[in-house]
Write a protein that holds these residues in place. Structure first.
Motif, PDB file in Angstrom:
ATOM      1  N   UNK A   1      -7.451   2.585   9.259  1.00 48.22           N
ATOM      2  CA  UNK A   1      -7.036   2.533   7.865  1.00 48.22           C
ATOM      3  C   UNK A   1      -5.850   1.596   7.733  1.00 48.22           C
ATOM      4  N   UNK A   2      -5.972   0.581   6.870  1.00 51.81           N
ATOM      5  CA  UNK A   2      -4.866  -0.320   6.550  1.00 51.81           C
ATOM      6  C   UNK A   2      -4.470  -0.073   5.107  1.00 51.81           C
ATOM      7  N   UNK A   3      -3.176  -0.096   4.816  1.00 59.77           N
ATOM      8  CA  UNK A   3      -2.718   0.199   3.457  1.00 59.77           C
ATOM      9  C   UNK A   3      -1.696  -0.820   2.993  1.00 59.77           C
ATOM     10  N   UNK A   4      -1.599  -0.921   1.660  1.00 59.46           N
ATOM     11  CA  UNK A   4      -0.642  -1.825   1.028  1.00 59.46           C
ATOM     12  C   UNK A   4      -0.181  -1.182  -0.269  1.00 59.46           C
ATOM     13  N   UNK A   5       1.075  -0.699  -0.360  1.00 55.16           N
ATOM     14  CA  UNK A   5       1.537   0.005  -1.563  1.00 55.16           C
ATOM     15  C   UNK A   5       1.984  -0.941  -2.662  1.00 55.16           C
ATOM     16  N   UNK A   6       1.825  -0.475  -3.900  1.00 57.60           N
ATOM     17  CA  UNK A   6       2.321  -1.201  -5.071  1.00 57.60           C
ATOM     18  C   UNK A   6       2.598  -0.182  -6.166  1.00 57.60           C
ATOM     19  N   UNK A   7       3.856   0.087  -6.430  1.00 54.90           N
ATOM     20  CA  UNK A   7       4.202   1.063  -7.455  1.00 54.90           C
ATOM     21  C   UNK A   7       3.658   2.437  -7.116  1.00 54.90           C
ATOM     22  N   UNK A   8       2.940   3.027  -8.052  1.00 59.36           N
ATOM     23  CA  UNK A   8       2.348   4.347  -7.844  1.00 59.36           C
ATOM     24  C   UNK A   8       0.997   4.274  -7.152  1.00 59.36           C
ATOM     25  N   UNK A   9       0.551   3.085  -6.809  1.00 58.70           N
ATOM     26  CA  UNK A   9      -0.764   2.932  -6.198  1.00 58.70           C
ATOM     27  C   UNK A   9      -0.638   2.441  -4.762  1.00 58.70           C
TER      28      UNK A   9
END
Length: 572
Positions: free
Chosen positions: A388-396
């Motif tokens: 799993x790779x993730x990238x946050x932006x604000x509430x998402x």
């Protein structure tokens, strides 16, 4: 459809096997069948896409399983359903007025339009009646983006009428600009194994590989500047501290204040700090666990967070003293991604779980858990080899988990949406990355072996274009930066390390990249009704042994298990 799913599953397993450092004779035999399986899958897809094929009929089984098979068939062969771009605005408005509630629209979208002639006829009759009697009360005439996930319609607001038109105009201009974009590709040769991680600092690229080395590259000349050898295991992650934190460390080491440092994590349980100007390892931290994810948090005196392949640990380390400040068994399997956003830290694991932490900037226990969403919530539960790779932006938080779509998690509420990143279920999304106003998702076609970068606008997540080149292999990691003239430079890692350099608009030089638009990716993000549907292809046995199977999703009260399957697969 059963055989199609089995072939797709086998190809996924082969792709995961190929990134292992050592292979058994049985695994080598499986890899040798890759071309044969691709050919069989292509033939089956061609047959099933024929006009005589009835995809919704099965001999026996539960109705729910049949429904999932029909829905999967629609996703696999979207060319048989009308694309959103081919539906007129009037038809969209009439369908919206004829729809009593958004939930009904979602169910209708889930059916994929197969055998829906009666519903379409009823929609047309209802639209004709409404043209005679007028629209129902409180229904807006102005809905610029009608989608299956569209919220409840609101009354018309004349003051906001121009905003959607302005957004459409900006989007159209941006799309036309990217359709004319040209890129030159350059190969950075030097690693002897798969590139697992990349970081860009201006015109310098730092790459880590399973060959145990970290290399420093000068991009304008495409030359290797430094070879940082010192790890005894594969390098899994990199992180670059901001300049002000580099200056603090440089002062303590009596080095020039302009010195830049890079952190590298490895399967040898070490995090090493390197001085880029000299290529020397200035500090080494033994973590007692294989390091599979790494992130620097520029808050307070500075911390760096490591994720472990053993027992899913998340650990915090002081940048000032290099001492361990906190150790938490946060996940069931290997931590495969850690990212920071201001005072928040996000961690994702192989079993599909996502945790959100707040940095308290304290000397002890600096991370306070805020939210934890299991793989059952995110819909990213996987088997062995999952990452799993993730990238946050604000509430998402944008999640890439080796499937055809990108998941969008609202980390406050736990709601999940899907963003189409491949035109069929044979696609694999390995990484998702944000740059100036853009979301970039990698896409790899299991059937054809084609690698693509799909671009979306932010924050709307509207599809722009796809960039592809036959010579670029599967993309496992990604980094971006802008040149002084505002052009994009990217670097992708996998079996090859490739620099993507955007050429000026005025140049007459021919680009190395094909820019195209896939209308099937224009569909807006849809609210996920049943996350488990994404993993249906893992439910059936395919005779490939134990490489992938079973339910690896996290239960809230589960205890720690064995080391993560992703780590075992790619770094043993």
């Amino acid at each position: 459809m059963g055989e199609v799913r089995k072939l797709q599953k086998k190809l996924r397993q082969i792709e995961n096997l190929e990134v292992k450092i050592t292979l058994t004779p049985e695994e080598k035999v499986k890899i040798s069948r890759k071309a044969e399986l691709r050919s069989r899958l292509a033939d089956l897809l061609l047959q099933l896409s024929g006009p005589q094929q009835n995809l919704g009929i099965v001999g026996e089984g539960k109705a729910e399983k049949m429904k999932r098979q029909v829905e999967a068939a629609h996703e696999a062969f979207p060319s048989q359903a009308p694309s959103a771009s081919k539906i007129s605005k009037g038809e969209l408005q009439s369908k919206t007025q004829a729809t009593p509630a958004p939930s009904a629209r979602q169910k209708e979208a889930g059916s994929g339009g197969w055998g829906g002639e009666r519903e379409e006829r009823e929609d047309r009759q209802e639209a004709d009646r409404q043209q005679e009697t007028g629209p129902p009360p409180n229904v807006s005439h102005h809905c610029p983006e009608v989608s299956d996930a569209c919220p409840a319609l609101t009354p018309r607001d004349p003051r906001k009428e121009k905003q959607p038109e302005e957004e459409d105009a900006v989007f159209t201009t941006l799309k036309e600009t990217w359709e004319k974009a040209k890129f030159r590709l350059r190969l950075l040769e030097g690693h002897s194994d798969i590139v697992t991680c990349v970081v860009a600092i201006e015109n310098t690229v730092i790459s880590g590989s399973r060959d145990t080395t970290v290399k420093v590259w000068h991009v304008p000349t495409a030359t290797e500047q430094r070879n940082l050898g010192g790890h005894s295991g594969g390098v899994t992650c990199l992180s670059a501290p901001p300049p002000e934190y580099c200056r603090r460390l440089a002062r303590t080491l009596s080095l020039p204040e302009k010195e830049r440092f890079i952190l590298s994590g490895s399967a040898d349980c070490c995090v090493k700090i390197w001085a880029l100007s000299t290529g020397q390892c200035v500090k080494s931290v033994y973590t007692f666990n294989s390091v599979t994810a790494l992130c620097f948090v520029p808050e307070g005196r500075g911390y760096f967070i490591t994720g472990s392949g053993s027992w899913g640990k998340v650990q915090a380390w002081s940048w000032h003293t290099l001492e361990n400040c906190q150790s938490i068994s946060a996940h069931q399997e290997a931590v495969t991604s850690i990212q920071s956003q201001g005072p928040l830290v996000f961690s994702g694991s192989a079993e599909g779980g996502v945790s959100v932490w707040e940095n308290l900037c304290s000397e002890r226990d600096p991370l306070r858990p805020l939210f934890h969403w299991t793989g059952q919530v995110t819909g990213c539960g996987g088997g062995q080899g999952s990452r799993l790779a993730l990238s946050p932006r604000g509430d998402r938080v944008f999640l890439a988990y080796g499937r055809a779509c990108i998941k969008i998690l609202d980390w406050r509420s736990g709601s999940v949406s899907r963003l189409t990143n491949h035109s069929s279920v044979a696609g694999v999304t390995d990484c998702v990355h944000q740059t100036v106003g853009l979301l970039i998702g990698s896409s790899y076609d299991l059937a054809s072996g084609e690698s693509t970068l799909n671009m979306f606008t932010l924050p709307q997540c509207r599809y722009l274009v796809s960039l592809t080149c036959a010579e670029v292999p599967r993309v496992l990691c990604f980094a971006t930066w802008l040149t002084g003239s505002g052009d994009h430079r990217w670097v992708t890692g996998g079996r090859d390390l490739v620099v993507w350099e955007q050429l000026p608009r005025s140049t007459k030089q021919r680009g190395d990249v094909t820019v195209r638009r896939d209308g099937r990716l224009d569909a807006p993000s849809l609210e996920s009704e049943d996350s488990a549907d994404d993993d249906d292809d893992d439910e059936e046995s395919d005779g490939y042994g134990d490489e992938e199977g079973g339910d690896h999703r996290v239960c809230p009260n589960a205890t720690d298990g064995e080391p993560g399957s992703w780590f075992r697969c790619v770094l043993q």
